[in-house]
Design a protein around this motif. Structure first.
Motif, short mmCIF file in Angstrom:
data_model
loop_
_atom_site.label_atom_id
_atom_site.label_comp_id
_atom_site.label_asym_id
_atom_site.label_seq_id
_atom_site.Cartn_x
_atom_site.Cartn_y
_atom_site.Cartn_z
N VAL A 7 0.82 -1.20 0.00
CA VAL A 7 0.00 0.00 0.00
C VAL A 7 0.86 1.26 0.00
O VAL A 7 0.63 2.18 -0.78
N TRP A 8 1.86 1.32 0.86
CA TRP A 8 2.59 2.58 1.03
C TRP A 8 3.51 2.88 -0.15
O TRP A 8 3.73 4.05 -0.45
N LYS A 9 4.05 1.88 -0.81
CA LYS A 9 4.97 2.16 -1.93
C LYS A 9 4.27 2.85 -3.10
O LYS A 9 4.73 3.90 -3.55
N PRO A 10 3.16 2.31 -3.61
CA PRO A 10 2.45 3.04 -4.66
C PRO A 10 1.89 4.38 -4.18
O PRO A 10 1.84 5.35 -4.93
N ALA A 11 1.48 4.43 -2.91
CA ALA A 11 0.96 5.69 -2.37
C ALA A 11 2.06 6.75 -2.32
O ALA A 11 1.82 7.91 -2.67
N ALA A 12 3.27 6.36 -1.94
CA ALA A 12 4.39 7.31 -1.91
C ALA A 12 4.70 7.81 -3.32
O ALA A 12 4.91 9.01 -3.53
N ALA A 13 4.72 6.90 -4.29
CA ALA A 13 4.98 7.30 -5.67
C ALA A 13 3.88 8.24 -6.18
O ALA A 13 4.17 9.23 -6.87
N SER A 14 2.65 7.96 -5.80
CA SER A 14 1.53 8.81 -6.22
C SER A 14 1.64 10.21 -5.61
O SER A 14 1.37 11.21 -6.28
N LEU A 15 2.02 10.29 -4.34
CA LEU A 15 2.16 11.59 -3.69
C LEU A 15 3.28 12.42 -4.31
O LEU A 15 3.13 13.63 -4.49
N VAL A 16 4.38 11.76 -4.67
CA VAL A 16 5.48 12.48 -5.35
C VAL A 16 4.98 13.04 -6.67
O VAL A 16 5.20 14.22 -6.99
N CYS A 17 4.27 12.23 -7.43
CA CYS A 17 3.76 12.68 -8.73
C CYS A 17 2.69 13.76 -8.57
O CYS A 17 2.64 14.70 -9.37
N LEU A 18 1.87 13.65 -7.56
CA LEU A 18 0.86 14.68 -7.30
C LEU A 18 1.53 16.01 -7.00
O LEU A 18 1.10 17.06 -7.49
N VAL B 82 4.51 16.95 -8.03
CA VAL B 82 5.11 17.42 -9.29
C VAL B 82 4.05 18.06 -10.18
O VAL B 82 4.26 19.12 -10.75
N ILE B 83 2.89 17.40 -10.29
CA ILE B 83 1.82 17.96 -11.12
C ILE B 83 1.33 19.28 -10.53
O ILE B 83 1.13 20.26 -11.26
N GLY B 84 1.15 19.33 -9.22
CA GLY B 84 0.70 20.56 -8.58
C GLY B 84 1.67 21.71 -8.80
O GLY B 84 1.27 22.85 -9.05
N PHE B 85 2.95 21.41 -8.73
CA PHE B 85 3.97 22.43 -8.94
C PHE B 85 4.11 22.76 -10.43
O PHE B 85 4.18 23.92 -10.81
N GLY B 86 4.12 21.72 -11.26
CA GLY B 86 4.38 21.90 -12.69
C GLY B 86 3.26 22.54 -13.46
O GLY B 86 3.49 23.23 -14.45
N LYS B 87 2.02 22.33 -13.03
CA LYS B 87 0.90 22.87 -13.81
C LYS B 87 0.86 24.39 -13.79
O LYS B 87 0.31 25.01 -14.69
#
Length: 132
Positions: free
Chosen positions: A68-79, A81-86
């Motif tokens: 659970v935590w590994k995909p969740a951590a990857a998702s939070l990193v990407c979220l 990046v998207i929040g900053f990059g958009k």
């Protein structure tokens, strides 16, 4: 048995009611459609999590926390990046590039936290290329 079906039906009904009632209530309070959409998404995700937990209990399957935590951590990193990059992506092509970058970043973070190994990613990429 019958109780398991009733539990699943209850979860589905509560999620459906939440998806209908929550936007109606929130749209009376705010005109921010993104806020309302995020709330509806939260209802859907919560329903999926509850349904998964019930299914795991019914099937008597344990789910390691690392699953659970590994995909969740990857998702939070990407979220993040998207929040900053958009804010810096001005056009559709830059948003498209941000999307591609985020997918690659997600795969990289999954490799870093050892949720998948590089061999699995190679196999997936090769299978996609063969189908094309």
């Amino acid at each position: 048995g019958k109780g398991k079906v009733e539990t699943t039906a209850r979860i589905t009904v509560f999620v459906a009611i939440g998806q209908i009632a929550l936007p109606i209530m929130l749209l009376k309070l705010t005109s921010n459609i993104l806020f309302v959409a995020a709330a509806v998404m939260l209802v859907r995700v919560s329903g999926a999590i509850i349904a998964t937990i019930e299914a795991l209990k019914t099937l008597k399957i344990g789910l390691p926390i690392s699953e659970v935590w590994k995909p969740a951590a990857a998702s939070l990193v990407c979220l993040a990046v998207i929040g900053f990059g958009k804010t810096y992506a001005a056009g559709i092509f830059q948003l498209f590039g941000l999307g591609i970058f985020t997918v690659c970043l997600y795969a990289l973070v999954l490799v870093i936290v050892r949720a998948v190994d590089i061999g699995e990613i190679r196999t997936m990429v090769k299978s996609v290329i063969k189908k094309s």
